[in-house]
Design an enzyme around this catalytic site. Sequence first.
Site, PDB file in Angstrom:
ATOM      1  N   ASN A 257       0.883  -1.172   0.000  1.00 16.51           N
ATOM      2  CA  ASN A 257       0.000   0.000   0.000  1.00 16.51           C
ATOM      3  C   ASN A 257       0.920   1.221   0.000  1.00 16.51           C
ATOM      4  O   ASN A 257       1.687   1.412   0.944  1.00 16.51           O
ATOM      5  CB  ASN A 257      -0.853  -0.049   1.257  1.00 16.51           C
ATOM      6  CG  ASN A 257      -2.051   0.871   1.267  1.00 16.51           C
ATOM      7  OD1 ASN A 257      -2.739   0.948   2.262  1.00 16.51           O
ATOM      8  ND2 ASN A 257      -2.326   1.583   0.190  1.00 16.51           N
TER       9      ASN A 257
ATOM     10  N   GLN B 281      -2.468   6.714  -1.557  1.00 15.74           N
ATOM     11  CA  GLN B 281      -2.872   7.828  -0.704  1.00 15.74           C
ATOM     12  C   GLN B 281      -1.744   8.850  -0.572  1.00 15.74           C
ATOM     13  O   GLN B 281      -0.557   8.490  -0.662  1.00 15.74           O
ATOM     14  CB  GLN B 281      -3.264   7.354   0.706  1.00 15.74           C
ATOM     15  CG  GLN B 281      -4.636   6.738   0.827  1.00 15.74           C
ATOM     16  CD  GLN B 281      -4.647   5.236   0.620  1.00 15.74           C
ATOM     17  OE1 GLN B 281      -3.603   4.578   0.687  1.00 15.74           O
ATOM     18  NE2 GLN B 281      -5.812   4.665   0.346  1.00 15.74           N
TER      19      GLN B 281
ATOM     20  N   CYS C 210      -6.176   5.674   7.879  1.00 13.09           N
ATOM     21  CA  CYS C 210      -5.442   4.747   7.002  1.00 13.09           C
ATOM     22  C   CYS C 210      -4.404   4.031   7.852  1.00 13.09           C
ATOM     23  O   CYS C 210      -3.447   4.655   8.317  1.00 13.09           O
ATOM     24  CB  CYS C 210      -4.776   5.500   5.853  1.00 13.09           C
ATOM     25  SG  CYS C 210      -3.757   4.453   4.793  1.00 13.09           S
ATOM     26  N   GLY C 211      -4.590   2.748   8.076  1.00 12.94           N
ATOM     27  CA  GLY C 211      -3.731   1.997   8.979  1.00 12.94           C
ATOM     28  C   GLY C 211      -2.316   1.793   8.472  1.00 12.94           C
ATOM     29  O   GLY C 211      -1.339   2.001   9.199  1.00 12.94           O
ATOM     30  N   ASN C 212      -2.168   1.373   7.218  1.00 12.39           N
ATOM     31  CA  ASN C 212      -0.826   1.206   6.667  1.00 12.39           C
ATOM     32  C   ASN C 212      -0.114   2.550   6.594  1.00 12.39           C
ATOM     33  O   ASN C 212       1.095   2.649   6.820  1.00 12.39           O
ATOM     34  CB  ASN C 212      -0.900   0.578   5.266  1.00 12.39           C
ATOM     35  CG  ASN C 212      -1.313  -0.878   5.311  1.00 12.39           C
ATOM     36  OD1 ASN C 212      -1.012  -1.592   6.253  1.00 12.39           O
ATOM     37  ND2 ASN C 212      -2.022  -1.325   4.286  1.00 12.39           N
TER      38      ASN C 212
ATOM     39  N   ASN D  28     -12.825   4.630   9.982  1.00 14.65           N
ATOM     40  CA  ASN D  28     -13.406   4.758   8.649  1.00 14.65           C
ATOM     41  C   ASN D  28     -14.326   3.551   8.419  1.00 14.65           C
ATOM     42  O   ASN D  28     -14.218   2.538   9.100  1.00 14.65           O
ATOM     43  CB  ASN D  28     -12.318   4.874   7.568  1.00 14.65           C
ATOM     44  CG  ASN D  28     -11.356   3.702   7.576  1.00 14.65           C
ATOM     45  OD1 ASN D  28     -11.417   2.831   8.434  1.00 14.65           O
ATOM     46  ND2 ASN D  28     -10.451   3.672   6.622  1.00 14.65           N
TER      47      ASN D  28
ATOM     48  N   HIS E 157     -16.331   0.206   7.038  1.00 15.44           N
ATOM     49  CA  HIS E 157     -15.974  -1.060   6.385  1.00 15.44           C
ATOM     50  C   HIS E 157     -17.167  -2.006   6.322  1.00 15.44           C
ATOM     51  O   HIS E 157     -17.956  -2.100   7.268  1.00 15.44           O
ATOM     52  CB  HIS E 157     -14.847  -1.772   7.144  1.00 15.44           C
ATOM     53  CG  HIS E 157     -13.527  -1.102   7.000  1.00 15.44           C
ATOM     54  ND1 HIS E 157     -12.647  -1.397   5.984  1.00 15.44           N
ATOM     55  CD2 HIS E 157     -12.946  -0.120   7.729  1.00 15.44           C
ATOM     56  CE1 HIS E 157     -11.572  -0.643   6.106  1.00 15.44           C
ATOM     57  NE2 HIS E 157     -11.729   0.144   7.156  1.00 15.44           N
TER      58      HIS E 157
ATOM     59  N   ASN F 130     -15.493   1.042   2.514  1.00 13.93           N
ATOM     60  CA  ASN F 130     -14.484   0.099   2.046  1.00 13.93           C
ATOM     61  C   ASN F 130     -15.083  -1.304   2.055  1.00 13.93           C
ATOM     62  O   ASN F 130     -15.764  -1.681   3.017  1.00 13.93           O
ATOM     63  CB  ASN F 130     -13.248   0.136   2.949  1.00 13.93           C
ATOM     64  CG  ASN F 130     -12.632   1.520   3.020  1.00 13.93           C
ATOM     65  OD1 ASN F 130     -12.006   1.977   2.085  1.00 13.93           O
ATOM     66  ND2 ASN F 130     -12.823   2.197   4.145  1.00 13.93           N
TER      67      ASN F 130
ATOM     68  N   GLU G  75     -10.821  -0.361  -1.752  1.00 15.04           N
ATOM     69  CA  GLU G  75     -10.780   0.814  -0.892  1.00 15.04           C
ATOM     70  C   GLU G  75     -11.551   1.975  -1.495  1.00 15.04           C
ATOM     71  O   GLU G  75     -11.428   2.275  -2.685  1.00 15.04           O
ATOM     72  CB  GLU G  75      -9.331   1.241  -0.635  1.00 15.04           C
ATOM     73  CG  GLU G  75      -8.564   0.320   0.290  1.00 15.04           C
ATOM     74  CD  GLU G  75      -7.376   1.004   0.916  1.00 15.04           C
ATOM     75  OE1 GLU G  75      -7.552   2.102   1.480  1.00 15.04           O
ATOM     76  OE2 GLU G  75      -6.261   0.455   0.817  1.00 15.04           O
TER      77      GLU G  75
ATOM     78  N   CYS H 286      -4.626  -3.194   3.023  1.00 12.46           N
ATOM     79  CA  CYS H 286      -5.397  -2.142   3.675  1.00 12.46           C
ATOM     80  C   CYS H 286      -5.347  -2.400   5.171  1.00 12.46           C
ATOM     81  O   CYS H 286      -5.873  -3.411   5.651  1.00 12.46           O
ATOM     82  CB  CYS H 286      -6.841  -2.131   3.170  1.00 12.46           C
ATOM     83  SG  CYS H 286      -7.910  -0.923   4.007  1.00 12.46           S
TER      84      CYS H 286
ATOM     85  N   GLY I 115      -8.665  -2.134   6.887  1.00 15.67           N
ATOM     86  CA  GLY I 115      -9.441  -3.256   6.364  1.00 15.67           C
ATOM     87  C   GLY I 115      -9.068  -4.558   7.041  1.00 15.67           C
ATOM     88  O   GLY I 115      -9.941  -5.395   7.333  1.00 15.67           O
TER      89      GLY I 115
END
Length: 281
Positions: A15, A48, A77-79, A161, A163, A194, A212, A221, A224
């Site tokens: 990502n 992103q 955004c986790g990553n 966010n 999901h 997502n 996404e 993700c 995710g």
Amino acid sequence: MSTRLRFAKMQGQGNDFVVFDGVRQPIALTPERVRAIADRHFGIGCDQVLLVERAADPANDFRYRIWNADGGEVEQCGNGARCFARFVLDEGLTAKREIRVETAGGVIAPRVEASGRVSVDMGAPRFEPREVPFEAERMQLVYPLNVAGVAIEASVLSMGNPHVVQVVEDVDRAPVTTQGPLIERHRAFPKRVNAGYLQVLARDHVKLRVWERGAGETLACGTGACAAVVAGIRRGLLDEQVTVTTRGGDLVIRWPGKTDAAAPVMMTGDAVRVFDGELEV
């Protein structure tokens, strides 16, 4: 008159991100500028765009803003959070290995481990439909959804966010690129959503693909992966700690939700700096 902006290209499990230091240089990002930066043919190319800013609350270390490739600003955004933590440490913006970061989805706490991997306290998942947001009369474990005439059953939750998570028999054959865009813009999700496709391999190992919101299918993700594991644990399919295999690599997700549904979700994975550059705007 043109301006040169320094940036780092980073990736977490494939990502990929363009990261800007908005603490030491003034940066104004518009949806049009983000789309130009994210374009893989005429720009730098990324899933992103991430911006480091000063925190609004002195109790926190930084503010973290995220734009998807389509130019839309999003909550989490986790990553990207792992890459953010690696970036501010490498840039000398902080000497702390664990920081508190403001996002539009709440405060998160990334920590750069001695191994170089990054762990992130992603906060507690949210299940109330209004907090996703999701148009439903009451909270359920699994919701029926009609997607272009096809009936599906899915978990719905927020990790800062929104999901939707479906359990599938074979993630490689799942309709990610055809059904995913339809779920993303389903009328029941006023801020879009997502779409995750989860295959359970064992109680501590799953495979995952995610369409996404605003970026399309990505190689991984982070939020995710958190949402998928939380959904699997709540449905009795998974244990507390799970390895999530994505097309870009593995993430480790831990959530003690069986005993404490309000506990935070912990995510651990790579954060890699690919190259540095300057962008003329």
